[in-house]
Design an enzyme around this catalytic site. Structure first.
Site, PDB file in Angstrom:
ATOM      1  N   ASP A 183      51.576 -53.738   6.655  1.00 44.38           N
ATOM      2  CA  ASP A 183      50.928 -55.046   6.638  1.00 44.38           C
ATOM      3  C   ASP A 183      51.863 -56.071   6.001  1.00 44.38           C
ATOM      4  OD1 ASP A 183      48.764 -56.808   6.991  1.00 44.38           O
ATOM      5  OD2 ASP A 183      47.349 -55.204   6.517  1.00 44.38           O
TER       6      ASP A 183
ATOM      7  N   ALA B 221      55.628 -65.362  12.254  1.00 45.19           N
ATOM      8  CA  ALA B 221      57.085 -65.211  12.090  1.00 45.19           C
ATOM      9  C   ALA B 221      57.791 -64.957  13.422  1.00 45.19           C
ATOM     10  CB  ALA B 221      57.408 -64.098  11.079  1.00 45.19           C
TER      11      ALA B 221
ATOM     12  N   TRP C  42      50.461 -59.943  12.340  1.00 49.52           N
ATOM     13  CA  TRP C  42      49.461 -60.759  13.029  1.00 49.52           C
ATOM     14  C   TRP C  42      50.055 -61.880  13.893  1.00 49.52           C
ATOM     15  CZ3 TRP C  42      50.460 -61.657   7.777  1.00 49.52           C
ATOM     16  CH2 TRP C  42      49.936 -60.711   6.889  1.00 49.52           C
ATOM     17  N   GLY C  43      51.145 -61.588  14.604  1.00 47.25           N
ATOM     18  CA  GLY C  43      51.715 -62.600  15.499  1.00 47.25           C
ATOM     19  C   GLY C  43      52.481 -63.712  14.806  1.00 47.25           C
TER      20      GLY C  43
ATOM     21  N   ASP D 159      42.952 -60.531  12.435  1.00 46.94           N
ATOM     22  CA  ASP D 159      42.045 -59.408  12.640  1.00 46.94           C
ATOM     23  C   ASP D 159      40.950 -59.664  13.676  1.00 46.94           C
ATOM     24  OD1 ASP D 159      43.564 -58.609  10.534  1.00 46.94           O
ATOM     25  OD2 ASP D 159      41.882 -57.995   9.275  1.00 46.94           O
TER      26      ASP D 159
HETATM   27  C1  GAL Z   1      44.809 -56.937   7.269  1.00 46.57           C
HETATM   28  C2  GAL Z   1      45.036 -56.158   8.549  1.00 46.57           C
HETATM   29  C3  GAL Z   1      43.823 -55.302   8.804  1.00 46.57           C
HETATM   30  C4  GAL Z   1      43.587 -54.383   7.615  1.00 46.57           C
HETATM   31  C5  GAL Z   1      43.483 -55.192   6.340  1.00 46.57           C
HETATM   32  C6  GAL Z   1      43.415 -54.331   5.113  1.00 46.57           C
HETATM   33  O1  GAL Z   1      45.934 -57.717   7.004  1.00 46.57           O
HETATM   34  O2  GAL Z   1      45.257 -57.045   9.594  1.00 46.57           O
HETATM   35  O3  GAL Z   1      43.978 -54.562   9.988  1.00 46.57           O
HETATM   36  O4  GAL Z   1      44.635 -53.463   7.528  1.00 46.57           O
HETATM   37  O5  GAL Z   1      44.605 -56.054   6.199  1.00 46.57           O
HETATM   38  O6  GAL Z   1      43.222 -55.080   3.947  1.00 46.57           O
END
Ligand code: GAL
Length: 632
Positions: free
Chosen positions: A190, A259, A256-257, A277
Site C-alpha cells: 500500500d 503517481a 490507487w492510480g 477503494d
Molecule cells: C487502502 C487499500 C485497501 C486496504 C486498506 C487497508 O489503502 O486501498 O485495499 O488495503 O488500505 O487499510
C-alpha cells in the site's frame, strides 16, 4: 518514461521543474519486451482477502475459516488459491532488531517462542491445504489505518518508532522475513505512508507518528515525486527477487492510480490498483470499473489492471441483488481483473458461491491469451465489452449501467465477425444457446450484464487485428507530455467522506493513453474523414511493443487522426522487427488520407510500432494505426 516535446526554449524552461525528464531517444527500438516478467502472474490472481469482509477486525480463525470454505465449497478447484491477510495483523516493530512483531492476541499460532513471532505456522497450514498465502504492508513508515485514523483497535502499538511497521527503511529486512522466513507467496504494498503523513496529519502534529514529506499528492501530479515513488517500488521488487529464489511470488502495487502508475506499474509489479477503494455501492463499482475499462493496452500476462477486490456478497451486491452481484463478477472477469473475494465466506449462500464459482466466467478471466476485454460500444448507459480468447472465439458482455430496462442491439461488427455469417451464442449465466446473423436485439434488465461466448466467421480471416489482442501489446512510450486525470471515470460519492466537499473531481492520470479501437481521447478513429472501426489510437512520440511470433506480416492504414490540432505538424510511422527498421511512412500532416503501411515481419518476436512527431506542435497529436493487424 515520459517524453517532453518542447516547442520553444521558453516552454522548456517553464517545464523544466516538472518531475518528468526527457531521456535519450526513448522511441528507438529495443527489440525487447520491456514489461515486467518477474513473479507469478501469467494469469490474473484468484483468491480471497480479509479487507472487504472484515476491515481491521481480522484474526486467525476468520482467515482459516475462509480458507476451509474455499476448499470445501469447490472454489479452490475453480482456481481460487491465494488467502491474503490485509491491514490489521501487526503489533509493532521491535526497535532493537527491526523485526516485525505479529499481534498474537488475534493470531495465536504466531506466538512461536518467547521473544519472536512468526507467521510460519499459519502459512504452513495454508500450504498444507494446497493454498497460497498473502501478506500486506505499506511502502511508507506507517499503515493506512495509522495514516487515516481508522482501525484503531488493531493499529500498531507502542512508541512512535515501534509503530513504524511499513517497509520504508526496512525493505530488505521485511521482505526477507515475509518470504524467506515466513513463507508468504504474495504481497500487497500500500502507499498511505508516503501519501498522508505530512505535517498536516493530526497524529503527526500530536507526535504520535513521524512526519514523512508526502511523495504522492493525489490531486497534483506535478507535486508528486514520481521518480521517488517508482524507486521505492523498484526496491521492493528487487528484494522480492532476492528473497524468492524460486521466483514464486506475486507483487501487488496499491497506490490507487496515483503517481502516473498506469504508465510504469507494469514495469515493476504484477498487478496495480487503478483507483481508490471499491465500496459496496453501485456507483462506486462503476467508478472502479471505469478506472480500468479503457486501459486494455496496459495489461498483459504478468501485469494486470487491478480495479480492487470483489464486493460480491455485500450491500448492493448482496443476496437481494443477484443481478448486481453477477454484473460485478462478470465485469471483473472480462477485464482480467484479479478475482479476489472480499466476503465473509461463512455467510455465503449457495447462490453466492455459484456466482463466485461460475466456471465459464472464470475461464474467461483465466484465458491464457490474457486479452483484457475491449469496449466495443461505450456510453454512460450501456457498454459492450468484447474479449478475444486464445482459441480465436470471443466473449461479449452487454452491460446495463442504468436502473431502467434497456433494449440493445449487438451487431457482427461489435464482434469483428462477418455480417453475413451465422454467429453462435452461449449465455454463460443461463447456459442457453442461440444464434443470429447480422444483428440481434436483447433487453437488459436494470443493472444486468448478459455474457455470451460467441463463435462466428472472422471479419479478418487468417490474421488478427491488434485491437483483438491487447495482451500481446505493451505501451512502452505513450507520448504524453504531461499526465492528466481521466475525465471518463464515473465520479461516485466517496463513502468514507460522503458529501463533505463540493464534489468529486476527475482523478487518476492516464487521459490520452493508447487505446484499442478508439483515439486516445475517446473519439472515433478517423483519418481524413475515413473512419476505422478497428485500430490502435495513440499519441505521436509513442512506441508500442507487439509480440509478433506466429505471424509474418504487419499491415495498417496510418495517418494523423482527425481529432488532433490543426497545427501544421507532421508525423512519421515506423515499423521495426526485432529492432530492425522494416518500413516507414512519409511525414504526414493533418487531413492527409490514410496510407497503407505493410511489411514482412519475417516472424519477428517483437514488432515495434513507433510514431515520431516533428516537434512543431505545442499539443499532443493523436495518430491512428487503422485496421492494424498481424497476418500469417
Ligand atoms: C487502502 C487499500 C485497501 C486496504 C486498506 C487497508 O489503502 O486501498 O485495499 O488495503 O488500505 O487499510
Amino acid at each position: 518514461m515520459i517524453r517532453l516535446h518542447l516547442p520553444t526554449l521558453a516552454a522548456a524552461c517553464a517545464l523544466a521543474a516538472l518531475p518528468f525528464s526527457a531521456g535519450a531517444d526513448e522511441l528507438d527500438p529495443t527489440g525487447e519486451w520491456s514489461a515486467y516478467g518477474g513473479g507469478q502472474a501469467p494469469l490474473p490472481p484468484m483468491g480471497w482477502n480479509s479487507w472487504n469482509a472484515f476491515y481491521h477486525d481480522i484474526d486467525e480463525e476468520k482467515v482459516l475459516a475462509s480458507a476451509q470454505i474455499i476448499l470445501d465449497s469447490g472454489l479452490a478447484d475453480a482456481g481460487y488459491r491465494y488467502v491474503n491477510i490485509d491491514d490489521g495483523w501487526w503489533l509493532k516493530r521491535d526497535t532493537d532488531t527491526g523485526r516485525m512483531v505479529i499481534r498474537t492476541a488475534t493470531f495465536p499460532s504466531a506466538a512461536t517462542d518467547s521473544d519472536r513471532t512468526s507467521f510460519r505456522p499459519l502459512t504452513d497450514r495454508l500450504h498444507a491445504m494446497g493454498l497460497k498465502a498473502g501478506i500486506y504492508s505499506d511502502i511508507g513508515r506507517n499503515s493506512c489505518g495509522q495514516t487515516f485514523g481508522h482501525g484503531n483497535a488493531n493499529n500498531p502499538a507502542g512508541t512512535a518508532a515501534e509503530r513504524e511497521v511499513g517497509l520504508y527503511d526496512h525493505i530488505d529486512q521485511d521482505i526477507a522475513l515475509y518470504f524467506g522466513e515466513w513463507g508468504f507467496d504474495y504481497i500487497k504494498v500500500d502507499g498511505c505512508g508516503i501519501r498522508g503523513m505530512g505535517a498536516d496529519n493530526p497524529n503527526v502534529q500530536k507526535g504520535i507518528y513521524r512526519e514523512v514529506t508526502p511523495l504522492i499528492d493525489f490531486d497534483s501530479i506535478a507535486k508528486t515525486d514520481v521518480p521517488a515513488v517508482k524507486d521505492l517500488f523498484a526496491q521492493v521488487g528487487q528484494a522480492l527477487v532476492k528473497h524468492n529464489p524460486d521466483g514464486d511470488f506475486l507483487y501487488s502495487l496499491c497506490i490507487w492510480g496515483s503517481a502516473n502508475v498506469r504508465s510504469w506499474g507494469k514495469e515493476y509489479g504484477n498487478i496495480s490498483r487503478t483507483s481508490e477503494d471499491i465500496a459496496p455501492y453501485w456507483g462506486r463499482m462503476l467508478h472502479n470499473l471505469d478506472s480500468a475499462s479503457r486501459r486494455a493496452l496496459y495489461a498483459q500476462p504478468g501485469n494486470w489492471n487491478d480495479p480492487d477486490m470483489l464486493f460480491v456478497g455485500t450491500g448492493d451486491f448482496d443476496t437481494d441483488h443477484p443481478a448486481e452481484a453477477r454484473s460485478h463478477f462478470s465485469l471483473w472477469a472480462m477485464l482480467n481483473a484479479p478475482l479476489i473475494i472480499g466476503y465473509d465466506l461463512r455467510k455465503a449462500t449457495p447462490e453466492q458461491l455459484a456466482i463466485l464459482g461460475n466456471r465459464e466466467l472464470i475461464a474467461l478471466n483465466q484465458d491464457p491469451a490474457g486479452n483484457q476485454a475491449v469496449l466495443a460500444y461505450d456510453t454512460e448507459d450501456v457498454q459492450f465489452f468484447v474479449k478475444t480468447l486464445a482459441d480465436g472465439t470471443k466473449a461479449v458482455a452487454l452491460f446495463n449501467r442504468t436502473a431502467t430496462q434497456m433494449p440493445v442491439t449487438l451487431t457482427a461488427d461489435h464482434l469483428k465477425y462477418a455480417a453475413d455469417g451465422q454467429i453462435a451464442l452461449t449465455d454463460l449465466w443461463s447456459g442457453e444457446a442461440s444464434s443470429f446473423t447480422g444483428e440481434q436485439e436483447f433487453t437488459l434488465a436494470p443493472h444486468e450484464t448478459r455474457v455470451f461466448r460467441a463463435a462466428g466467421t472472422r471479419a479478418l480471416p487468417g490474421g488478427m487485428y491488434l485491437s483483438e489482442m491487447p495482451g500481446r501489446i505493451n505501451v512502452a512510450e505513450e507520448g504524453i507530455d504531461f499526465p492528466e486525470p481521466d475525465p471518463m471515470i464515473h465520479r461516485a460519492i466517496v463513502p468514507w467522506q460522503n458529501t463533505r466537499s463540493n464534489g468529486e473531481r476527475p482523478r487518476y492520470t492516464g487521459w490520452g493513453g493508447a487505446r484499442a479501437d478508439s483515439s486516445p481521447y475517446g473519439q472515433m478513429l478517423r483519418v481524413a474523414d475515413r473512419e476505422f472501426l478497428t485500430g490502435i489510437g495513440v499519441l505521436a512520440n509513442s512506441r508500442l511493443e507487439v509480440r509478433g511470433d506466429g505471424f509474418r506480416r504487419f499491415s495498417a492504414m496510418v495517418g494523423r487522426d482527425d481529432s488532433g490540432p490543426d497545427d501544421g505538424s507532421r508525423v512519421r510511422f515506423e515499423v521495426y522487427g526485432d529492432g530492425k527498421l522494416l518500413g516507414a511512412s512519409e511525414w504526414m500532416g493533418l487531413a492527409e488520407p490514410a496510407k497503407p503501411l505493410s511489411v514482412d515481419t519475417g516472424g519477428a518476436a517483437i514488432v515495434e510500432l513507433v510514431v515520431r512527431g516533428d516537434g512543431k506542435t505545442a499539443r499532443p497529436v493523436p495518430v491512428t494505426w487503422g485496421d492494424a493487424a498481424l497476418l500469417p
